[in-house]
Scaffold this active site. Structure first.
Site, mmCIF file in Angstrom:
data_model
loop_
_atom_site.group_PDB
_atom_site.id
_atom_site.type_symbol
_atom_site.label_atom_id
_atom_site.label_comp_id
_atom_site.label_asym_id
_atom_site.label_seq_id
_atom_site.Cartn_x
_atom_site.Cartn_y
_atom_site.Cartn_z
ATOM 1 N N GLY A 1 38.789 26.849 46.662
ATOM 2 C CA GLY A 1 39.376 25.955 45.680
ATOM 3 C C GLY A 1 40.421 26.620 44.818
ATOM 4 O O GLY A 1 41.286 25.946 44.252
ATOM 5 N N ILE B 1 41.910 33.954 51.044
ATOM 6 C CA ILE B 1 41.323 35.275 51.238
ATOM 7 C C ILE B 1 41.843 35.850 52.548
ATOM 8 O O ILE B 1 41.809 35.187 53.589
ATOM 9 C CB ILE B 1 39.782 35.214 51.252
ATOM 10 C CG1 ILE B 1 39.287 34.658 49.912
ATOM 11 C CG2 ILE B 1 39.192 36.595 51.494
ATOM 12 C CD1 ILE B 1 37.790 34.483 49.833
ATOM 13 N N ASP C 1 26.735 31.467 40.381
ATOM 14 C CA ASP C 1 26.922 31.020 41.762
ATOM 15 C C ASP C 1 26.181 31.935 42.743
ATOM 16 O O ASP C 1 26.693 32.273 43.804
ATOM 17 C CB ASP C 1 28.417 30.974 42.100
ATOM 18 C CG ASP C 1 28.723 30.111 43.321
ATOM 19 O OD1 ASP C 1 27.838 29.340 43.740
ATOM 20 O OD2 ASP C 1 29.846 30.218 43.852
#
Length: 372
Positions: free
Chosen positions: A28, A32, A153
């Site tokens: 989001g 990478i 997370d």
């Protein structure tokens, strides 16, 4: 993470001193890449902010906060930041390259063979993540003040298990910390994956004990091979009203001492959980010692190496471009950790596998609480 021949392969473009080799994923906030440091010839991983993020001051500041938090956390069980740049139209940071797979892939590997991770390996991984969380929770900033980092997370896809047996906690992208007399991400903003959130986190409030709860969910799933809190197709209110089935009801041979530890971590009241990640880790180490479990990196490395023979054949998803939803304050950064063989209601599925790659974001409407 392990490079794959089937994912998007780049023709060696440069980003500063780094040669980009492969596009590994798009989230989001960032792309990478697998890259090579042209000065040292070492493989590295680069997280590069999406253009939408770079062009939006608030989001660019959030990405910069992520870099600052990650850079200040130095621990063997936290992925290390090596370098960062924030100039003109690009912002990125460079991390060490880790050879291995994530805990989600390990769970998938075992569930598809109708079994859970061996208790020793599940406990070993959980101990390492607890050690990482303890370091993050107690981190001190350059000014000598506590950072009060909360990861927010902790989930299988954010736990990397190396071929060398080293376990690393990844992705502090939605972490909260106190930086420069402000909070890097707003209090009351729900961020994380719904299936791993503590009850108070689902209400918009999270502290270090919320991370302990999330790790408890991960340990439950690793050691049982069952998804604890399925979220697909369920309202936010239904997700809040979660019930923990004791592990021994799913596996009569589940160690009672470990069940006690897991259920304490999963207490709905933060006051009844372990009050630090170190306390959680100590309880697991005492259990392992009493049971004679081998928590060595060599033992875990051998297990991961066997799993990687299969895991490396599975392709990463193709990048889907710069996905970005509106209304940042209402978002949950979500990729449901649906594991092959998991199904809602704790019913195992032995036929068609359930995909484990999902969009990185879901929107949550706080009223009336429907997950879309």
């Amino acid at each position: 993470m392990s490079p794959s021949n089937s994912i998007l392969r780049l023709e060696g473009p440069r980003l500063g001193r780094y040669e980009l080799l492969e596009h590994l994923a798009t989230g989001g906030m960032a792309h990478i890449f697998l890259a090579r440091d042209c000065e040292t010839q070492q493989l590295v991983v680069i997280k590069k902010a999406l253009q939408q993020v770079v062009r939006t001051p608030t989001l660019r500041r959030m990405f910069a906060d992520e870099v600052r938090i990650a850079s200040m956390l130095v621990h063997p069980n936290i992925v290390q930041v090596l370098n960062s740049e924030d100039v003109q139209n690009q912002s990125y940071y460079v991390m060490e390259y880790l050879d291995g797979i994530d805990a989600l892939e390990l769970i998938n590997h075992e569930v598809e063979r109708d079994r859970a991770l061996p208790i020793a390996h599940a406990v070993n991984i959980a101990v390492a993540v607890a050690d990482a969380l303890e370091a993050a929770h107690r981190a001190i900033g350059p000014d000598g003040n506590p950072l009060h980092v909360v990861h927010r997370d902790v989930s299988p896809s954010n736990i990397h298990v190396g071929a060398d047996g080293r376990v690393c906690l990844l992705d502090f992208g939605v972490a909260r910390a106190e930086l420069d007399e402000r909070v890097s991400t707003g209090i009351g903003v729900i961020k994380g994956k719904l299936a791993y959130m503590a009850p108070e986190h689902l209400s918009g409030v999270a502290d270090w004990r919320s991370d302990i709860y999330s790790l408890g969910v991960v340990l439950y799933e690793m050691s049982l091979g069952w998804q604890l809190f399925p979220t697909e197709g369920r309202s936010l209110q239904a997700i809040r009203e979660r019930h923990v089935i004791p592990p021994s009801e799913l596996d009569a041979d589940y160690p009672r001492a470990l069940e006690t530890i897991v259920l304490r971590a999963l207490s709905p009241d933060p006051e009844f959980r372990f009050q630090s990640a170190a306390e959680f880790a100590d309880a697991l180490r005492h259990f392992a010692a009493a049971e004679g479990l081998d928590l060595s990196s060599d033992c875990l490395a051998a297990f991961v190496s066997r799993a990687m023979g299969r895991a490396e054949s599975a392709p990463f998803d193709e990048p889907e471009g710069d996905r970005f939803a509106e209304h940042e304050e209402l978002q949950v950064f979500e990729r449901p950790e649906t594991v092959r063989g998991y199904a809602p209601g704790l019913a195992p599925v032995s036929s068609a596998p359930i995909p484990n790659r999902w969009p990185d974001r879901c929107r949550v409407d706080t009223e009336p609480g429907t997950l879309r």
